[in-house]
Motif scaffolding. Structure first.
Motif, PDB file in Angstrom:
ATOM      1  N   VAL A   1      10.076   5.067  -8.650  1.00 61.06           N
ATOM      2  CA  VAL A   1       9.266   4.726  -7.573  1.00 61.06           C
ATOM      3  C   VAL A   1       8.669   6.059  -6.790  1.00 61.06           C
ATOM      4  O   VAL A   1       7.597   6.011  -6.871  1.00 61.06           O
ATOM      5  CB  VAL A   1       9.567   3.168  -6.713  1.00 61.06           C
ATOM      6  CG1 VAL A   1       8.153   3.220  -6.100  1.00 61.06           C
ATOM      7  CG2 VAL A   1       9.108   2.236  -8.059  1.00 61.06           C
TER       8      VAL A   1
ATOM      9  N   THR B   1      -0.149  -0.613  -6.083  1.00 62.74           N
ATOM     10  CA  THR B   1       1.405  -2.032  -6.952  1.00 62.74           C
ATOM     11  C   THR B   1       0.556  -2.617  -7.257  1.00 62.74           C
ATOM     12  O   THR B   1      -0.165  -3.059  -6.060  1.00 62.74           O
ATOM     13  CB  THR B   1       1.844  -1.782  -5.431  1.00 62.74           C
ATOM     14  OG1 THR B   1       2.889  -0.583  -5.047  1.00 62.74           O
ATOM     15  CG2 THR B   1       3.212  -3.172  -5.459  1.00 62.74           C
TER      16      THR B   1
ATOM     17  N   PRO C   1       8.611  -3.268  -6.539  1.00 61.37           N
ATOM     18  CA  PRO C   1       6.608  -3.163  -6.774  1.00 61.37           C
ATOM     19  C   PRO C   1       6.958  -3.032  -8.434  1.00 61.37           C
ATOM     20  O   PRO C   1       7.791  -2.139  -8.768  1.00 61.37           O
ATOM     21  CB  PRO C   1       6.579  -2.070  -6.262  1.00 61.37           C
ATOM     22  CG  PRO C   1       7.588  -1.689  -6.206  1.00 61.37           C
ATOM     23  CD  PRO C   1       8.954  -2.707  -5.917  1.00 61.37           C
TER      24      PRO C   1
ATOM     25  N   SER D   1       5.753   7.954  -7.767  1.00 59.41           N
ATOM     26  CA  SER D   1       4.390   8.204  -7.008  1.00 59.41           C
ATOM     27  C   SER D   1       4.504   9.521  -6.203  1.00 59.41           C
ATOM     28  O   SER D   1       3.051   9.640  -5.430  1.00 59.41           O
ATOM     29  CB  SER D   1       5.106   7.108  -5.379  1.00 59.41           C
ATOM     30  OG  SER D   1       5.188   5.877  -5.907  1.00 59.41           O
TER      31      SER D   1
ATOM     32  N   LEU E   1       4.949  -0.615 -10.697  1.00 56.35           N
ATOM     33  CA  LEU E   1       4.034   0.560 -10.470  1.00 56.35           C
ATOM     34  C   LEU E   1       2.021   0.675 -12.072  1.00 56.35           C
ATOM     35  O   LEU E   1       2.278   0.475 -12.899  1.00 56.35           O
ATOM     36  CB  LEU E   1       3.899   2.137 -10.099  1.00 56.35           C
ATOM     37  CG  LEU E   1       4.899   1.739  -9.148  1.00 56.35           C
ATOM     38  CD1 LEU E   1       5.351   3.722  -8.662  1.00 56.35           C
ATOM     39  CD2 LEU E   1       4.169   1.291  -7.674  1.00 56.35           C
TER      40      LEU E   1
ATOM     41  N   TYR F   1       4.726  -7.616  -7.763  1.00 60.69           N
ATOM     42  CA  TYR F   1       6.097  -7.449  -7.240  1.00 60.69           C
ATOM     43  C   TYR F   1       6.772  -8.895  -7.947  1.00 60.69           C
ATOM     44  O   TYR F   1       6.480  -9.838  -8.754  1.00 60.69           O
ATOM     45  CB  TYR F   1       6.225  -8.234  -5.548  1.00 60.69           C
ATOM     46  CG  TYR F   1       6.065  -6.822  -4.892  1.00 60.69           C
ATOM     47  CD1 TYR F   1       6.358  -5.888  -4.243  1.00 60.69           C
ATOM     48  CD2 TYR F   1       4.546  -6.880  -4.447  1.00 60.69           C
ATOM     49  CE1 TYR F   1       6.026  -5.017  -3.426  1.00 60.69           C
ATOM     50  CE2 TYR F   1       3.531  -6.210  -3.428  1.00 60.69           C
ATOM     51  CZ  TYR F   1       4.844  -5.052  -3.164  1.00 60.69           C
ATOM     52  OH  TYR F   1       4.296  -4.118  -2.447  1.00 60.69           O
TER      53      TYR F   1
END
Length: 871
Positions: free
Chosen positions: A69, A86, A95, A73, A97, A89
């Motif tokens: 992540v 996001t 999360p 990111s 993505l 969950y």
């Protein structure tokens, strides 16, 4: 340190294998970013590499989800080509993505691009000259590491590659990437690989580091998320499907791993195992894209296979679902490296090399989609146009459905249809069709004349005949049956004035009851009534349950309730009246259960009064032990865990089947044993469980193979062998070896839906409105009918039991008339046996109720004392 190796060829691995046991220094399997970069492409040095952020090259160590992540990111935040959000969950709050990759100019008008693409799919719309829309799935199975880690070089390449080719690709396409689909399973795999990893890499396949599959394949509750595209019971699948329909991509690629000894596979799949709702042209276009994979693979002399072994039948898989929704679905499978580097008969298999192969075929998927952009776009438009034409010609016209007395269940079905972009409407007026009256206040209609016609047919149709009877997954998934809905095709009863306002899932809340000076009663037919009942028992309230239909005086007048109605008297409680009212109000509002204030203990003539000890019986709070592992099916155990814990908020004790020594059995009221390849218990455990049932009043609930085990091990019955020859040994018919695959599957039940006749007066049948109960079945054995108890069979298969899916006529004849659910006393306890899995994939709402009844009402089962001779 050993010299870095390239595992593009198996020759070096074969030479090493000749030396015997192989160990390689830890860094030997790691590859720097240059290993993944495409020859002839320059890369922007400002884009960080995995080594610079994560700290090592791919293949050295597993990449944890938080590292993935963080790295991806960081790439997206620094690139004007990539946006990230996001979208959901997991159960463990990790999360998920979602990346959109395209040129900066396209990003500036991305909403317009998406809107224009969707508009082009409307009936009669003009062609759209916008970018191709390509979707890449990474990591739906947590154990399949290459499918997850391939997102790293893919996004790196799309962010850092420079030159005319990448600029043209980004200008002409929108690339949608979900990384990763299954964070919880992925994290479980990483933990296992790290736990058993060492300074020296061990390639021996017997090493525990390589021994993780099902446990990491699944999500938190042990669900196979690649079966969730259709069923939509898990948060991960709900998150990604919403995005999928927000875009309706033209090409969808799904990256997996398979057994280590296998090479590399890509779609199209087995020609004869294609869902009949998928047009043949989809296969032809997929073949065109496959040529791009072949070109790359041939350039490196790699081994691969296509068009065999994998089907396109069950619409709930990531490579099949797109194909019944107008897209091209492409499955990729590669021989797994498991712990990172592993021996095989074809040489050493490297995780880094697998990641590279998936990365490069991600690029060939994009290239193939762009090369045939106009043809694929035209196919997608034609798919929806043909769907509308077929809908207008379809004599069924639409379906009407209801779930009498259970708004939560019908709400869940409406939500499911909406997730598949299917329009649902309130029934505008009462209609009588197929012998039943559907009332406008609790019925809904799905018109076939909508773009998702093909998806509607795939969900509502009952298929029982097939061109070939070999199935990778279930063969029957008629979802109104799974939800135990009353439904029918309207056909001649169709009228445009039946279609009312658009329907969305309603609020779960039921009206709060007024205060009562006598007590409260909860309707058991509501889906979440078990959750409400547990809340009452957990608050140490004394609760009584109706054992027969009754009419109770409530604030709404004389109100009829079916068996299972939960009565909470105010007298004799250790909790004050205000607290009880507050609790039942919360149950009504939060659990959607109809709660009535009782005004008198006297009931209508013929109904037992509320003080009647037989008509209303006490129930106790369940303390549930669920066994798993050691031969029990993890999926089945996870579905039970999910139903009790996640859905009904009932705590569950999970314990491995072979680790029951030292257990304090007096703590538990229920033991649940699911099906599997080995449901047997050790002699000592079997004796203790038998004692717990007979002397302590324990309730044993079993499913599938465990039910046959319960009959033989606890009830002293002989197992029925459906494959035994009544006349003893008979000569075996000679058959061609080439026919083995199909012939073996002839009498395998391909996950079909069967009809049973249910006794709603039995405590296990409380809360049902009729005797028809569809069940999911994927085993061929049958349970024996108890000889001395004619009341023990709660449900039995009808004489013509097959409703949807595949089962040979031989299996149908064997199963017809046999028990589907048995509940009988065993000493002071009870044994409840399900021939099938009532919690299958958290989707069979009808049989889930029977399972919850076994939990709460198993203790209400009585033993007959009369003499009943066989007629």
């Amino acid at each position: 340190m050993m010299k870095r190796r390239s595992f593009r060829s198996g020759l070096a691995g074969c030479a090493l294998l000749a030396l015997g046991a192989v160990t390689i220094a830890g860094m030997a399997a790691a590859e720097p970013i240059e290993f993944f970069q495409v020859d002839g492409v320059s890369y922007d040095a400002a884009v960080p590499t995995p080594e610079e952020v994560i700290g090592w090259g791919l293949g050295d160590r597993p990449v944890r989800h938080d590292q993935l992540v963080s790295y991806l990111s960081q790439i997206a935040d620094g690139s004007d080509r990539i946006s990230v959000e996001t979208i959901g969950y997991t159960h463990e709050h990790r999360p998920i993505l979602f990346f959109v990759v395209t040129s900066p100019e396209n990003h500036a008008r991305i909403d317009d691009i998406r809107a224009a693409h969707l508009a082009s799919l409307e009936p009669g719309a003009a062609a759209n000259d916008g970018p191709a829309v390509v979707w890449l799935n990474y990591g739906v199975h947590g154990a399949e590491s290459a499918g997850m880690d391939a997102s790293i070089p893919t996004l790196y390449h799309l962010a850092a590659a420079q030159g005319d080719e990448i600029e043209a690709t980004l200008d002409q396409s929108v690339i949608l990437i979900t990384a990763i689909f299954n964070p919880d399973g992925h994290s479980r795999r990483v933990n296992h690989v790290e736990t058993f990893g060492g300074d020296i890499r061990t390639t021996d396949p017997a090493h525990e580091q390589h021994n993780l599959w099902t446990a990491a394949r699944t999500n938190h509750y042990w669900f196979d998320l690649n079966r969730q595209w259709l069923l939509q019971t898990q948060p991960e699948s709900q998150a990604w499907l919403e995005q999928w329909h927000e875009w309706k991509p033209q090409v969808s690629a799904d990256f997996h791993e398979m057994g280590t000894e296998s090479t590399f596979y890509f779609h199209p799949g087995e020609p004869l195992r294609r869902n009949p709702l998928i047009p043949e042209q989809a296969r032809e276009l997929t073949l065109g894209i496959a040529r791009h994979h072949i070109s790359f693979l041939d350039s490196e002399a790699r081994l691969y296979t296509s068009e065999e072994g994998f089907d396109n039948f069950y619409v709930g898989k990531g490579s099949t679902y797109p194909q019944v929704n107008g897209s091209l679905g492409i499955l990729f499978e590669i021989g797994a490296a498991r712990g990172g580097l592993i021996e095989s008969r074809r040489g050493l298999v490297s995780h880094a090399d697998n990641v590279r192969t998936h990365f490069r075929t991600s690029l060939t998927t994009i290239a193939g989609g762009l090369a045939a952009r106009d043809e694929i776009a035209a196919y997608q438009r034609e798919f929806f146009a043909n769907s509308m034409t077929a809908a207008q010609r379809d004599r069924d016209r639409g379906f009407v459905f209801t779930a009498e007395g259970d708004p939560a269940r019908v709400n869940m079905f409406i939500d499911l249809l909406n997730r598949h972009d299917i329009r649902v409407n309130q029934l505008a007026r009462d209609v009588r069709s197929n012998g039943r009256t559907y009332r406008s206040d609790d019925s809904f209609v799905v018109t076939l004349a909508q773009p998702q016609y093909t998806m509607i047919r795939s969900m509502f149709d009952r298929l029982t005949t097939f061109e070939e009877n070999v199935f990778y997954d279930v063969s029957g998934w008629t979802l109104p049956l799974a939800y135990d809905l009353d439904y029918t095709a309207l056909g001649r009863d169709w009228s445009a004035d039946l279609v009312g306002a658009a329907a969305q899932p309603a609020e779960l809340a039921a009206p709060a009851p007024p205060r009562s000076n006598y007590g409260y009663v909860l309707r058991w037919s509501d889906y979440y009534a078990p959750r409400g009942l547990y809340r009452l028992l957990d608050a140490d309230l004394r609760v009584r349950v109706a054992t027969e239909p009754t009419a109770i005086a409530t604030h709404m007048g004389a109100t009829s309730f079916g068996p299972g109605a939960v009565f909470v008297p105010l007298i004799g409680q250790d909790v004050d009246n205000d607290a009880i009212h507050q609790l039942v109000t919360s149950i009504a509002r939060e659990d959607g259960v109809a709660v009535h204030a009782v005004t008198s203990g006297s009931t209508a003539a013929g109904s037992p009064d509320l003080g009647d000890g037989n008509g209303f019986r006490a129930v106790r709070r369940p303390e549930i032990l669920v066994l798993f592992d050691d031969g029990l099916a993890s999926y089945d155990a996870g579905e039970v865990w999910h139903q009790l814990d996640h859905r009904m908020h009932i705590p569950v004790t999970l314990r491995r089947k072979n680790e029951l020594g030292g257990m304090d059995w007096s703590r538990y009221t229920h033991l649940v044993i699911v099906g599997g390849g080995n449901t047997g218990l050790s002699d000592r455990t079997r004796e203790r469980v038998n004692q717990w049932i007979r002397e302590d009043g324990g309730i044993l609930v079993t499913m599938r193979q465990a039910s046959r085990m319960a009959q033989t091990e606890f009830l002293g019955m002989e197992a029925v062998d459906n494959d035994a020859d009544d006349d003893g040994e008979a000569p075996t018919e000679r058959r061609n070896y080439a026919d083995m695959g199909v012939d073996d599957a002839e009498h395998v039940i391909g996950g079909a839906i069967f009809q049973t006749d249910l006794d709603p007066s039995n405590p296990i049948g409380f809360g049902y409105s009729d005797r028809d109960l569809p069940v999911h079945r994927n085993t061929s054995f049958t349970l024996q009918r108890p000889e001395d108890n004619p009341f023990a069979v709660v449900a039995e298969y009808t004489e013509a039991p097959l409703l949807s899916g595949y089962a040979s006529q031989r299996r149908q004849d064997e199963i017809a008339g046999t028990p589907a659910i048995i509940a009988q006393r065993h000493g002071r306890g009870t044994v409840v046996m399900f021939a099938d899995n009532p919690t299958f994939r958290a989707t069979f709402r009808g049989t889930e109720r029977a399972f919850m009844n076994a939990i709460f009402f198993g203790g209400l089962i009585d033993r007959p004392f009369g003499e009943y001779e066989e007629e």
